[in-house]
Design a protein around this motif. Sequence first.
Motif, PDB file in Angstrom:
ATOM      1  N   VAL A  49     -11.005 -11.156  14.541  1.00 54.54           N
ATOM      2  CA  VAL A  49     -10.632  -9.860  15.096  1.00 54.54           C
ATOM      3  C   VAL A  49      -9.896  -9.108  14.001  1.00 54.54           C
ATOM      4  N   ALA A  50     -10.323  -7.896  13.765  1.00 59.76           N
ATOM      5  CA  ALA A  50      -9.742  -7.098  12.698  1.00 59.76           C
ATOM      6  C   ALA A  50      -8.826  -6.017  13.242  1.00 59.76           C
ATOM      7  N   LEU A  51      -7.872  -5.646  12.426  1.00 56.98           N
ATOM      8  CA  LEU A  51      -7.019  -4.491  12.716  1.00 56.98           C
ATOM      9  C   LEU A  51      -7.108  -3.576  11.506  1.00 56.98           C
ATOM     10  N   GLN A  52      -7.857  -2.500  11.667  1.00 51.96           N
ATOM     11  CA  GLN A  52      -7.993  -1.497  10.619  1.00 51.96           C
ATOM     12  C   GLN A  52      -6.827  -0.539  10.716  1.00 51.96           C
ATOM     13  N   MET A  53      -6.074  -0.431   9.654  1.00 46.05           N
ATOM     14  CA  MET A  53      -4.873   0.412   9.659  1.00 46.05           C
ATOM     15  C   MET A  53      -5.047   1.530   8.641  1.00 46.05           C
TER      16      MET A  53
ATOM     17  N   ASN B 127     -10.640  -9.906  26.446  1.00 48.97           N
ATOM     18  CA  ASN B 127     -11.664 -10.934  26.317  1.00 48.97           C
ATOM     19  C   ASN B 127     -12.725 -10.790  27.398  1.00 48.97           C
ATOM     20  N   THR B 128     -12.696  -9.717  28.151  1.00 43.89           N
ATOM     21  CA  THR B 128     -13.667  -9.527  29.223  1.00 43.89           C
ATOM     22  C   THR B 128     -14.530  -8.290  28.987  1.00 43.89           C
ATOM     23  N   ASP B 129     -13.917  -7.133  28.983  1.00 45.62           N
ATOM     24  CA  ASP B 129     -14.711  -5.911  28.921  1.00 45.62           C
ATOM     25  C   ASP B 129     -14.502  -5.095  27.646  1.00 45.62           C
ATOM     26  N   GLY B 130     -13.774  -5.664  26.699  1.00 42.00           N
ATOM     27  CA  GLY B 130     -13.578  -4.962  25.439  1.00 42.00           C
ATOM     28  C   GLY B 130     -12.515  -3.889  25.472  1.00 42.00           C
ATOM     29  N   SER B 131     -11.788  -3.826  26.569  1.00 40.93           N
ATOM     30  CA  SER B 131     -10.712  -2.832  26.651  1.00 40.93           C
ATOM     31  C   SER B 131      -9.677  -3.084  25.566  1.00 40.93           C
ATOM     32  N   THR B 132      -9.036  -2.022  25.164  1.00 43.83           N
ATOM     33  CA  THR B 132      -8.039  -2.129  24.103  1.00 43.83           C
ATOM     34  C   THR B 132      -6.740  -1.448  24.500  1.00 43.83           C
ATOM     35  N   TYR B 133      -5.697  -1.850  23.832  1.00 36.45           N
ATOM     36  CA  TYR B 133      -4.376  -1.242  23.980  1.00 36.45           C
ATOM     37  C   TYR B 133      -3.855  -0.921  22.592  1.00 36.45           C
ATOM     38  N   TYR B 134      -3.201   0.234  22.476  1.00 37.58           N
ATOM     39  CA  TYR B 134      -2.531   0.606  21.231  1.00 37.58           C
ATOM     40  C   TYR B 134      -1.135   1.116  21.557  1.00 37.58           C
ATOM     41  N   ALA B 135      -0.187   0.709  20.760  1.00 40.13           N
ATOM     42  CA  ALA B 135       1.140   1.283  20.873  1.00 40.13           C
ATOM     43  C   ALA B 135       1.069   2.766  20.505  1.00 40.13           C
ATOM     44  N   ASP B 136       1.910   3.555  21.113  1.00 41.87           N
ATOM     45  CA  ASP B 136       1.892   4.997  20.852  1.00 41.87           C
ATOM     46  C   ASP B 136       2.067   5.294  19.359  1.00 41.87           C
TER      47      ASP B 136
ATOM     48  N   SER C 107     -10.856  -4.458  16.452  1.00 39.63           N
ATOM     49  CA  SER C 107     -12.273  -4.713  16.715  1.00 39.63           C
ATOM     50  C   SER C 107     -12.588  -6.186  16.512  1.00 39.63           C
ATOM     51  N   ARG C 108     -13.623  -6.621  17.186  1.00 40.80           N
ATOM     52  CA  ARG C 108     -14.121  -7.981  16.992  1.00 40.80           C
ATOM     53  C   ARG C 108     -15.309  -7.895  16.044  1.00 40.80           C
ATOM     54  N   ASP C 109     -15.446  -8.880  15.186  1.00 43.18           N
ATOM     55  CA  ASP C 109     -16.602  -8.843  14.299  1.00 43.18           C
ATOM     56  C   ASP C 109     -17.833  -9.332  15.046  1.00 43.18           C
ATOM     57  N   ASN C 110     -18.986  -9.157  14.451  1.00 42.20           N
ATOM     58  CA  ASN C 110     -20.231  -9.385  15.164  1.00 42.20           C
ATOM     59  C   ASN C 110     -20.404 -10.804  15.676  1.00 42.20           C
ATOM     60  N   ASP C 111     -19.932 -11.770  14.965  1.00 38.94           N
ATOM     61  CA  ASP C 111     -20.124 -13.152  15.409  1.00 38.94           C
ATOM     62  C   ASP C 111     -18.891 -13.706  16.119  1.00 38.94           C
TER      63      ASP C 111
ATOM     64  N   VAL D 106       0.850  -1.186   0.000  1.00 35.34           N
ATOM     65  CA  VAL D 106       0.000   0.000   0.000  1.00 35.34           C
ATOM     66  C   VAL D 106       0.885   1.236   0.000  1.00 35.34           C
ATOM     67  N   GLN D 107       0.392   2.293  -0.596  1.00 33.65           N
ATOM     68  CA  GLN D 107       1.153   3.541  -0.616  1.00 33.65           C
ATOM     69  C   GLN D 107       1.028   4.266   0.713  1.00 33.65           C
ATOM     70  N   PRO D 108       2.002   5.091   1.048  1.00 37.02           N
ATOM     71  CA  PRO D 108       1.884   5.893   2.266  1.00 37.02           C
ATOM     72  C   PRO D 108       0.576   6.675   2.276  1.00 37.02           C
ATOM     73  N   GLY D 109      -0.059   6.683   3.440  1.00 36.01           N
ATOM     74  CA  GLY D 109      -1.350   7.336   3.566  1.00 36.01           C
ATOM     75  C   GLY D 109      -2.524   6.425   3.298  1.00 36.01           C
ATOM     76  N   GLY D 110      -2.243   5.248   2.781  1.00 34.47           N
ATOM     77  CA  GLY D 110      -3.300   4.308   2.460  1.00 34.47           C
ATOM     78  C   GLY D 110      -3.775   3.514   3.664  1.00 34.47           C
ATOM     79  N   SER D 111      -4.678   2.573   3.393  1.00 35.01           N
ATOM     80  CA  SER D 111      -5.283   1.762   4.452  1.00 35.01           C
ATOM     81  C   SER D 111      -5.242   0.285   4.099  1.00 35.01           C
ATOM     82  N   LEU D 112      -5.199  -0.511   5.143  1.00 40.14           N
ATOM     83  CA  LEU D 112      -5.336  -1.960   5.016  1.00 40.14           C
ATOM     84  C   LEU D 112      -6.140  -2.455   6.208  1.00 40.14           C
ATOM     85  N   ARG D 113      -6.810  -3.573   5.996  1.00 43.54           N
ATOM     86  CA  ARG D 113      -7.561  -4.198   7.092  1.00 43.54           C
ATOM     87  C   ARG D 113      -7.067  -5.626   7.247  1.00 43.54           C
ATOM     88  N   LEU D 114      -6.452  -5.892   8.378  1.00 39.95           N
ATOM     89  CA  LEU D 114      -5.994  -7.238   8.676  1.00 39.95           C
ATOM     90  C   LEU D 114      -7.079  -7.982   9.433  1.00 39.95           C
ATOM     91  N   SER D 115      -7.111  -9.294   9.240  1.00 40.77           N
ATOM     92  CA  SER D 115      -8.080 -10.120   9.936  1.00 40.77           C
ATOM     93  C   SER D 115      -7.372 -11.297  10.585  1.00 40.77           C
TER      94      SER D 115
END
Length: 122
Positions: free
Chosen positions: A78-82, A52-61, A70-74, A11-20
């Motif tokens: 688990v996805a990582l939108q970048m 896996n309990t309350d949906g809390s998240t962590y992100y590196a700075d 995010s987790r998908d509906n079913d 992907v080019q700089p500034g672009g997006s990818l979605r990992l699953s």
Amino acid sequence: VQLQASGGGLVQPGGSLRLSCAASGFTLDHYAIGWFRQAPGKEREAVSCVSNTDGSTYYADSVKGRFTISRDNDKAAVALQMNSLKPEDTAVYYCAATRRLYSENENEYYSWGQGTLVTVSS
């Protein structure tokens, strides 16, 4: 739990990818899931994880405000939108699972998927 990471690419700089991250034959709602990455010549580092309990998240700075986990509906994946990707995001990205509390410490995870390569370049 056998995990499968997918969605990497060029992907080019500034672009997006979605990992699953998906599990074969299992849902992931009882597992904390972490995304890690390893760039060439560097140590693997935590990118993001979700509880896996309350949906809390962590992100590196380095990815805060650009990546979203995010987790998908079913709860089958688990996805990582970048977004706003930078060349320094280039790495092999891995997902990992644990029944323990979510953590940015990779030693807390005991199931790992194969990596998916993300290359950010013009």
